[in-house]
Design a protein around this motif. Sequence first.
Motif, PDB file in Angstrom:
ATOM      1  N   GLN A 122       0.850  -1.198   0.000  1.00 21.93           N
ATOM      2  CA  GLN A 122       0.000   0.000   0.000  1.00 21.93           C
ATOM      3  C   GLN A 122       0.881   1.242   0.000  1.00 21.93           C
ATOM      4  N   ARG A 123       0.782   2.051  -1.037  1.00 18.17           N
ATOM      5  CA  ARG A 123       1.622   3.251  -1.112  1.00 18.17           C
ATOM      6  C   ARG A 123       1.012   4.388  -0.299  1.00 18.17           C
ATOM      7  N   ASP A 124       1.894   5.273   0.176  1.00 18.00           N
ATOM      8  CA  ASP A 124       1.392   6.471   0.829  1.00 18.00           C
ATOM      9  C   ASP A 124       1.209   7.574  -0.218  1.00 18.00           C
ATOM     10  N   GLY A 154      -4.868   3.496  -1.545  1.00 23.01           N
ATOM     11  CA  GLY A 154      -3.441   3.275  -1.766  1.00 23.01           C
ATOM     12  C   GLY A 154      -3.081   1.834  -2.076  1.00 23.01           C
ATOM     13  N   THR A 192      -1.211  -6.343   4.721  1.00 16.13           N
ATOM     14  CA  THR A 192      -0.857  -5.118   4.001  1.00 16.13           C
ATOM     15  C   THR A 192       0.326  -4.445   4.674  1.00 16.13           C
ATOM     16  N   THR A 194       2.922  -0.756   4.141  1.00 10.06           N
ATOM     17  CA  THR A 194       2.986   0.551   3.470  1.00 10.06           C
ATOM     18  C   THR A 194       4.401   0.841   2.986  1.00 10.06           C
ATOM     19  N   TYR A 195       4.490   1.442   1.808  1.00  9.60           N
ATOM     20  CA  TYR A 195       5.782   1.892   1.303  1.00  9.60           C
ATOM     21  C   TYR A 195       5.661   3.327   0.804  1.00  9.60           C
TER      22      TYR A 195
END
Length: 325
Positions: A122-124, A154, A192, A194-195
């Motif tokens: 999940q992108r920020d 995201g 999930t 985050t990157y």
Amino acid sequence: MTTVHTSVVVPCFNESEVIEAFHKELVGALEPTGTAFEICYVDDGSSDRTRAHLGQLAAADPRVRYTSFSRNFGKESAMLAGLRMSAGDVVVLMDADLQHPPHLVPRMLELHRHGYDQVVAQRDRTGEGAVRTALSQAYYRLVRRFMDVEVIDGAGDFRLLSRRAVNALLALPESNRFSKGLFSWIGFDTVTFTYTNVQRAAGSSKWGGRRLLNYGIDGLLSFNSRPLRMAIHTGLWLFLSALAYALWIIANVVLDGVETPGYATLITAIVGLGGIQLATLGVIGEYVGRIYHEAKRRPHYVIRETDETATATPQELVREAVSSK
């Protein structure tokens, strides 16, 4: 024949400027894992030299396979073709523009070994414009409220899928595919992480404002019939409002003997009701159009060539696309 553990599916559309750099970085990330892997590229009818680059990569590396469409059929069709090509126990979906960092793939494989069928990167929103961020957040709030499946802000196509999750996706027969919803619909154990958002390495985004809007509408209509229910609720609300207003006018005339002027009210009602009717017809038309497309049962794509056969006749390629449905 070596059993493939990991298949990486990469849809491509006009990515000739970055495809070789992407391939080098992806191979560099996968080789240290020690797993047998393949890379399945799908050229979605590119107009640049993407197909030629893929042919060169396939000729130089036996772990590379590719399929090229006869025209641009869209990313959903490209992902579907890649899933059908894949032979691995796990499949990683990612883009070729390096916005999905290849160095995260080993982390996804590690999380899969803990028993997860879906591992979602999940992108920020780092580096994204304020207007686009606000619109995206508003859209996902709307989606969470109205859709029958959960779609995370995201969480896109960059994810790992187990073989049973892939088989579940391939068993779904619909033509109008909205993968974000399908990933959620099939279920299975999901984790999930985050990157940080990464900018494109080269070229420009293929997702303009109009295309994003159409994609958002597809998502809203693909997994619920609530817009039709809202049309019913709106009609009932307007009927009750009109009834209350009519009773109020009658009461005024009976009690005060005053005839209420109604020109402005009449025009407002006509314009408002006309707009609501047109919007409702549009919603109904969208659903009817989807039924029409499903009823035709056309293949999702037509193949121009693959690394296995670049000389097949158009009839053979159409039969291959139909038989793989």
